[in-house]
Design a protein around this motif. Structure first.
Motif, mmCIF file in Angstrom:
data_model
loop_
_atom_site.group_PDB
_atom_site.id
_atom_site.type_symbol
_atom_site.label_atom_id
_atom_site.label_comp_id
_atom_site.label_asym_id
_atom_site.label_seq_id
_atom_site.Cartn_x
_atom_site.Cartn_y
_atom_site.Cartn_z
ATOM 1 N N PRO A 25 1.936 -1.738 -2.290
ATOM 2 C CA PRO A 25 1.766 -1.769 -0.829
ATOM 3 C C PRO A 25 0.641 -2.735 -0.473
ATOM 4 N N MET A 70 -0.159 -3.630 6.235
ATOM 5 C CA MET A 70 0.552 -2.890 7.262
ATOM 6 C C MET A 70 1.486 -3.852 7.972
ATOM 7 N N VAL A 124 4.986 -0.527 5.974
ATOM 8 C CA VAL A 124 4.194 -1.261 4.985
ATOM 9 C C VAL A 124 4.992 -2.474 4.500
ATOM 10 N N VAL A 141 0.376 5.722 8.430
ATOM 11 C CA VAL A 141 -0.061 4.751 7.429
ATOM 12 C C VAL A 141 -1.479 4.319 7.773
ATOM 13 N N SER A 142 -2.350 4.238 6.776
ATOM 14 C CA SER A 142 -3.699 3.717 6.989
ATOM 15 C C SER A 142 -4.146 2.931 5.769
ATOM 16 N N PHE A 143 -5.038 1.965 6.017
ATOM 17 C CA PHE A 143 -5.630 1.142 4.970
ATOM 18 C C PHE A 143 -7.152 1.232 5.091
ATOM 19 N N ARG A 183 -1.415 8.429 -1.834
ATOM 20 C CA ARG A 183 -2.441 7.399 -1.665
ATOM 21 C C ARG A 183 -2.353 6.407 -2.821
ATOM 22 N N VAL A 212 -4.528 2.822 0.374
ATOM 23 C CA VAL A 212 -3.365 2.840 1.262
ATOM 24 C C VAL A 212 -2.829 4.267 1.281
ATOM 25 N N TRP A 225 -9.751 -4.322 6.891
ATOM 26 C CA TRP A 225 -9.882 -2.862 6.832
ATOM 27 C C TRP A 225 -11.187 -2.405 6.175
#
Length: 449
Positions: free
Chosen positions: A28, A31, A129, A159-161, A261, A274, A312
């Motif tokens: 990944p 985003m 992603v 979704v987060s980075f 994760r 991620v 990020w």
């Protein structure tokens, strides 16, 4: 751990055993929202290599070598046009697959664009992603998923980075070390801060800071269970996961939660967290309804910049000591650092860019970490020495029906029987049960105390 073992585990460049292992799997990378159709390309560093990611005006994504094949100028300064990126130095244009499609600085009789091609990565978009495959296979393996399709069918997928300024492995190991929760995150709370009762999960953590552990190798990675008393007749179990090559699942939710994760190596000294899955539902609140001091704080991101390490990043970082407050630490919070993610980040970054594991003194609470290191070393060595590709690279169904969470069970219940039953329920009976290689030690209340 020997110094050469630490090198094997932590170095991820293209010529390293671990780097070659990583390149077998989908990664990944960004985003989806980071790439705008016809917009500026994004500098992307992965496993110590530099690329450009861009979305062409027709909406398709490409990830290619950042240097023009003509005179090695960076295509970051290029024009995002229909069909590809055009270098502004001499106008050479490259399609999303890296193929040179225009060579306007060369006379027609000596044009050789058909023979010029930049390295381009396999790319796909799913779950919000942009994924890349850095290996040299003509056809990459299927994209794995951790039951995200099931989650998308009826729930919001988040979704987060978040970038971390340290090697990928020490960042990952913090996520399979459940013992630290009672100290680093809940150290300001005691058992009496939470309501009494067998099913009060958070009461069990400060009530018993030294759980017993079991860790088992699986077909996708490793699973662990940390267990402790939950009243006289029950045990509180925290079941977590490691999945090859850099995935974890932490027991921060009830057992059915779907949240994975990835600890993606940017290079040897930086990593990207991620997170893909359902949003958090459990909260660490005390019986008066207030959060445990230091655990609740929104993530404060710095503005993204265009450099190789500009994506990020969070406001709390090693240059400001993660905004630790000694006054708060002495009077209110165990750490003086606000927010669970920041507390984790501060600790793993404090170990240095690459932790020197020859200085460690491990204990029984590190069983999952030791098992994971061994699995990674074996896989990297087998690929290096014998060309053995781990089975889960292609057999991606192994990643299905893998989840983490907590549960309170009767003291005579086997947590693995419970977990296998849950896997069977998630899969409609299709999941293969996880099997121990040996019988576990007796779990008497005295032994688990």
């Amino acid at each position: 751990m020997r110094a050469d073992e630490n090198e094997l585990l932590t170095r991820v460049g293209p010529a390293t055993p671990m780097g070659k292992l990583m390149r077998l799997y989908w990664i990944p990378a960004l985003m989806t929202q980071e790439l705008v159709a016809g917009g500026a390309p994004v500098r992307l560093r992965l496993l110590g290599e530099n690329f450009l990611a861009f979305r062409s005006p027709d909406g398709e994504v490409g990830v290619i070598d950042h240097q023009c094949a003509h005179r090695c100028a960076s295509l970051f300064y290029g024009r995002n046009e229909d069909g590809g990126l055009r270098c502004v130095y001499h106008g050479w244009k490259f399609a999303r697959n890296g193929q040179c499609i225009e060579m306007p600085s060369e006379p027609a009789e000596t044009d050789y664009k058909a023979r010029v091609k930049l390295r381009a990565l396999h790319v796909t978009e799913k779950y919000g992603v942009v994924w890349v495959h850095m290996g040299d296979r003509a056809t990459p393996p299927p994209l794995p998923h951790f039951d995200w399709d099931e989650l998308e069918a009826g729930h919001e997928l988040s979704v987060s980075f978040m970038m971390r300024e340290c090697n990928w492995l020490q960042a990952l190991e913090g996520d399979i070390d459940t013992c630290h929760v009672g100290f680093l995150h809940l150290g300001a709370a005691g058992p009496d801060d939470f309501e009494e009762g067998t099913l009060n999960y958070y009461r069990q953590l400060p009530e018993n800071l030294a759980p017993k552990y079991e860790a088992i190798e699986t077909g996708y990675g490793n699973v662990y269970c940390a267990y402790r008393h939950a009243g006289p007749d029950h045990f509180y179990h925290r079941i977590g996961q490691f999945a090859m090559p850099f995935w974890t699942m932490a027991p921060s939710e009830p057992m059915d939660h779907i949240r994975a994760r990835a600890w993606v190596p940017i290079d040897d000294f930086h990593s990207m967290l991620v997170v893909i899955g359902g949003p958090r539902s459990a909260t660490t609140v005390r019986k008066d309804g207030t959060p445990v001091p230091g655990t609740s704080s929104p993530i404060r991101y710095l503005p993204n910049t265009t450099d190789w390490l500009g994506r990020w990043r969070i406001e709390e970082n090693p240059r400001n000591d993660h905004l630790i407050s000694r006054e708060v630490q002495n009077s209110e919070s165990f750490t003086g650092i606000q927010g669970i993610p920041v507390q984790d980040q501060a600790i793993t970054e404090s170990m240095g860019p690459i932790c020197d594991r020859t200085k460690e003194h491990l204990g029984t609470s590190d069983r999952m970490i030791m098992l994971t290191r061994r699995k990674l070393m074996r896989a990297a060595a087998a690929l290096r020495d014998d060309g053995v590709v781990p089975a889960e690279v292609d057999e991606v169904e192994r990643f299905h029906n893998v989840r983490a969470g907590f549960a309170v069970l009767p003291k005579d219940a086997d947590w693995l029987d419970y977990y296998n039953a849950r896997r069977a329920a998630w899969s409609g009976g299709a999941a293969q049960p996880i099997v121990r290689m040996r019988r576990p030690a007796a779990r008497t209340p005295e032994k688990a105390a």
